[in-house]
Design a protein around this motif. Structure first.
Motif, mmCIF file in Angstrom:
data_model
loop_
_atom_site.group_PDB
_atom_site.id
_atom_site.type_symbol
_atom_site.label_atom_id
_atom_site.label_comp_id
_atom_site.label_asym_id
_atom_site.label_seq_id
_atom_site.Cartn_x
_atom_site.Cartn_y
_atom_site.Cartn_z
ATOM 1 N N THR A 12 8.025 -3.652 -16.115
ATOM 2 C CA THR A 12 8.016 -3.362 -14.677
ATOM 3 C C THR A 12 6.943 -2.330 -14.337
ATOM 4 O OG1 THR A 12 9.739 -1.697 -14.949
ATOM 5 C CG2 THR A 12 10.452 -3.941 -14.370
ATOM 6 N N ALA A 14 2.774 -2.000 -13.126
ATOM 7 C CA ALA A 14 2.088 -2.531 -11.948
ATOM 8 C C ALA A 14 2.034 -4.060 -11.960
ATOM 9 C CB ALA A 14 0.678 -1.950 -11.865
ATOM 10 N N ALA A 15 1.702 -4.649 -13.099
ATOM 11 C CA ALA A 15 1.599 -6.110 -13.170
ATOM 12 C C ALA A 15 2.960 -6.769 -13.010
ATOM 13 C CB ALA A 15 0.954 -6.524 -14.490
ATOM 14 N N GLY A 18 4.043 -6.464 -9.438
ATOM 15 C CA GLY A 18 3.227 -7.396 -8.654
ATOM 16 C C GLY A 18 3.706 -8.833 -8.819
ATOM 17 N N ALA A 19 4.067 -9.208 -10.050
ATOM 18 C CA ALA A 19 4.582 -10.558 -10.297
ATOM 19 C C ALA A 19 5.900 -10.766 -9.562
ATOM 20 C CB ALA A 19 4.754 -10.786 -11.793
ATOM 21 N N ARG A 21 6.902 -9.275 -6.809
ATOM 22 C CA ARG A 21 6.600 -9.404 -5.375
ATOM 23 C C ARG A 21 6.028 -10.783 -5.063
ATOM 24 N NH1 ARG A 21 6.130 -5.061 -1.904
ATOM 25 N NH2 ARG A 21 4.428 -6.119 -0.840
ATOM 26 N N GLY A 22 5.151 -11.278 -5.949
ATOM 27 C CA GLY A 22 4.551 -12.586 -5.729
ATOM 28 C C GLY A 22 5.550 -13.715 -5.802
ATOM 29 N N ASN A 66 -8.077 -4.383 -5.349
ATOM 30 C CA ASN A 66 -6.796 -4.087 -5.973
ATOM 31 C C ASN A 66 -5.657 -4.465 -5.023
ATOM 32 O OD1 ASN A 66 -4.459 -2.786 -6.958
ATOM 33 N ND2 ASN A 66 -5.718 -1.333 -8.070
ATOM 34 N N PRO A 67 -4.761 -5.381 -5.433
ATOM 35 C CA PRO A 67 -3.683 -5.805 -4.543
ATOM 36 C C PRO A 67 -2.702 -4.693 -4.197
ATOM 37 C CG PRO A 67 -3.405 -6.755 -6.739
ATOM 38 C CD PRO A 67 -4.744 -6.070 -6.717
ATOM 39 N N TRP A 68 -2.673 -3.613 -4.977
ATOM 40 C CA TRP A 68 -1.783 -2.503 -4.663
ATOM 41 C C TRP A 68 -2.253 -1.707 -3.452
ATOM 42 C CZ3 TRP A 68 2.971 -1.326 -6.353
ATOM 43 C CH2 TRP A 68 3.442 -2.044 -7.440
ATOM 44 N N ILE A 71 -0.285 -2.628 -0.421
ATOM 45 C CA ILE A 71 1.083 -2.117 -0.547
ATOM 46 C C ILE A 71 1.103 -0.627 -0.215
ATOM 47 C CG2 ILE A 71 2.966 -1.688 -2.191
ATOM 48 C CD1 ILE A 71 1.949 -4.271 -3.668
#
Length: 121
Positions: A12, A14-15, A18-19, A21-22, A66-68, A71
């Protein structure tokens, strides 16, 4: 005990977050495995002498992709989009490297990673 899922997310950090959330709302069954008693992977905050102390990850790199970032912005966190000094220094090095080693045949022989074969040479 048998578990079945369409997707298993390990960790759990960042990746992993992110997964999750996706996949939210995807209709897929998801199992998340985490070895630690908390979320966040390397990014976490501890209280020390009454002060919040960030350990591990402390910044969002590559803000332009960066996708974060979205967020963090949605949470009201201001993003500094100034390129890091290291990135600027690397760009300057590559520019100077191209001028010096890539344009000088004797230095090109040193196998500069930025050299490009030139027509007629």
């Amino acid at each position: 005990m048998a578990w079945e899922a369409d997707v298993v997310i390990i960790g759990t950090g960042a990746a992993g977050i992110g997964a999750m959330r996706g996949l939210a709302g995807s209709g897929m069954s998801v199992i998340v495995l985490e070895a630690l008693p908390r979320l966040g992977g390397r990014a976490w905050t501890r209280q020390a002498a009454g002060v919040a102390l960030d350990l591990g990850c402390g910044y969002l790199h590559s803000a332009e992709r960066n996708p974060w970032v979205s967020i963090a912005e949605a949470a009201g966190i201001e993003i500094d989009r100034t390129p890091p000094r290291l990135e600027q220094a690397a760009r300057e090095f590559r520019r100077s490297c191209r001028r010096a080693c890539c344009s000088t045949p004797s230095l090109r022989a040193l196998d500069c990673p930025h050299s490009r074969p030139r027509a007629g040479q």
